[in-house]
Motif scaffolding. Structure first.
Motif, PDB file in Angstrom:
ATOM      1  N   ALA A  33       0.830  -1.210   0.000  1.00 41.74           N
ATOM      2  CA  ALA A  33       0.000   0.000   0.000  1.00 41.74           C
ATOM      3  C   ALA A  33       0.863   1.258   0.000  1.00 41.74           C
ATOM      4  O   ALA A  33       0.564   2.226  -0.703  1.00 41.74           O
ATOM      5  N   ALA A  34       1.940   1.244   0.773  1.00 45.41           N
ATOM      6  CA  ALA A  34       2.833   2.409   0.816  1.00 45.41           C
ATOM      7  C   ALA A  34       3.475   2.645  -0.544  1.00 45.41           C
ATOM      8  O   ALA A  34       3.560   3.793  -1.011  1.00 45.41           O
ATOM      9  N   TRP A  35       3.934   1.586  -1.196  1.00 44.47           N
ATOM     10  CA  TRP A  35       4.543   1.733  -2.525  1.00 44.47           C
ATOM     11  C   TRP A  35       3.533   2.280  -3.524  1.00 44.47           C
ATOM     12  O   TRP A  35       3.849   3.162  -4.326  1.00 44.47           O
ATOM     13  N   LEU A  36       2.287   1.774  -3.474  1.00 48.18           N
ATOM     14  CA  LEU A  36       1.260   2.275  -4.386  1.00 48.18           C
ATOM     15  C   LEU A  36       1.051   3.775  -4.194  1.00 48.18           C
ATOM     16  O   LEU A  36       1.046   4.535  -5.157  1.00 48.18           O
ATOM     17  N   ARG A 100       5.584  -6.353  -8.495  1.00 52.14           N
ATOM     18  CA  ARG A 100       5.594  -6.032  -7.064  1.00 52.14           C
ATOM     19  C   ARG A 100       4.398  -6.652  -6.354  1.00 52.14           C
ATOM     20  O   ARG A 100       4.510  -7.074  -5.201  1.00 52.14           O
ATOM     21  N   ALA A 101       3.250  -6.679  -7.026  1.00 54.95           N
ATOM     22  CA  ALA A 101       2.069  -7.298  -6.421  1.00 54.95           C
ATOM     23  C   ALA A 101       2.357  -8.760  -6.101  1.00 54.95           C
ATOM     24  O   ALA A 101       2.079  -9.238  -5.005  1.00 54.95           O
ATOM     25  N   GLY A 102       2.946  -9.466  -7.062  1.00 56.07           N
ATOM     26  CA  GLY A 102       3.277 -10.873  -6.849  1.00 56.07           C
ATOM     27  C   GLY A 102       4.260 -11.070  -5.715  1.00 56.07           C
ATOM     28  O   GLY A 102       4.127 -11.991  -4.904  1.00 56.07           O
ATOM     29  N   ALA A 103       5.248 -10.197  -5.624  1.00 57.46           N
ATOM     30  CA  ALA A 103       6.258 -10.304  -4.574  1.00 57.46           C
ATOM     31  C   ALA A 103       5.683  -9.953  -3.199  1.00 57.46           C
ATOM     32  O   ALA A 103       6.224 -10.379  -2.180  1.00 57.46           O
ATOM     33  N   ARG A 104       4.599  -9.194  -3.169  1.00 56.41           N
ATOM     34  CA  ARG A 104       4.005  -8.756  -1.893  1.00 56.41           C
ATOM     35  C   ARG A 104       2.781  -9.577  -1.499  1.00 56.41           C
ATOM     36  O   ARG A 104       2.083  -9.246  -0.550  1.00 56.41           O
ATOM     37  N   GLY A 105       2.456 -10.623  -2.249  1.00 63.13           N
ATOM     38  CA  GLY A 105       1.337 -11.481  -1.874  1.00 63.13           C
ATOM     39  C   GLY A 105       0.026 -11.157  -2.556  1.00 63.13           C
ATOM     40  O   GLY A 105      -1.036 -11.565  -2.108  1.00 63.13           O
ATOM     41  N   TYR A 106       0.087 -10.429  -3.654  1.00 66.46           N
ATOM     42  CA  TYR A 106      -1.101 -10.129  -4.449  1.00 66.46           C
ATOM     43  C   TYR A 106      -0.939 -10.760  -5.823  1.00 66.46           C
ATOM     44  O   TYR A 106       0.163 -10.952  -6.302  1.00 66.46           O
ATOM     45  N   GLU A 107      -2.058 -11.051  -6.463  1.00 65.06           N
ATOM     46  CA  GLU A 107      -2.016 -11.573  -7.825  1.00 65.06           C
ATOM     47  C   GLU A 107      -2.878 -10.681  -8.705  1.00 65.06           C
ATOM     48  O   GLU A 107      -4.066 -10.467  -8.414  1.00 65.06           O
ATOM     49  N   VAL A 108      -2.291 -10.152  -9.762  1.00 64.12           N
ATOM     50  CA  VAL A 108      -3.062  -9.376 -10.727  1.00 64.12           C
ATOM     51  C   VAL A 108      -3.747 -10.390 -11.647  1.00 64.12           C
ATOM     52  O   VAL A 108      -3.084 -11.174 -12.314  1.00 64.12           O
TER      53      VAL A 108
END
Length: 133
Positions: A33-36, A100-108
């Motif tokens: 969230a901070a990176w976004l 980054r999403a994948g590395a942080r536990g999110y999947e686009v």
């Protein structure tokens, strides 16, 4: 041309770029969230042809408004230029977000441009399909 965020969805536009992501267990909520907020969103808003951006999520608004980020998030970026042209401009930023999403536990699960459909203007329907890159 950037406009006030409150009016972005209601003004004329030429298309949108939509990105859908799902949170996985163990996701780094704060870091992502901070990176976004600090890096990604300002970068995308700086591209020519981007009018503004809203994010929608599946958070339960009857509870704590400061709960962790939702399971599903949809980011809509409104475009003031041809959707495919702007997609090319923002491609590197979107690819970085996907990584980054994948590395942080999110999947686009989906990302791409959509053209605005203007009622009564159907000439675009007869154009040949654009091959996928």
């Amino acid at each position: 041309m950037r406009v006030d965020p409150a009016v972005v969805p209601w003004r004329p536009h030429l298309g949108v770029h939509v990105l859908v992501e799902e949170r996985r267990s163990g996701a780094d909520l704060d870091g992502y969230a901070a990176w976004l907020d600090v890096a990604h969103v300002p970068e995308v808003l700086g591209f020519d042809g981007v009018a503004g951006q809203w994010t929608f999520d599946s958070r339960d608004l009857t509870g704590d408004l400061y709960q962790p980020l939702a399971e599903r998030r949809i980011t809509v970026t409104w475009l003031d230029d041809d959707a495919l042209t702007v997609n090319q401009r923002i491609d590197a930023a979107v690819r970085e977000r996907i990584a980054r999403a994948g590395a942080r536990g999110y999947e686009v699960t989906w990302a791409g441009p959509l053209e605005t459909i203007t009622p009564g203007e159907w000439a675009w329907f007869d154009q040949p399909a654009v091959p996928a890159p």
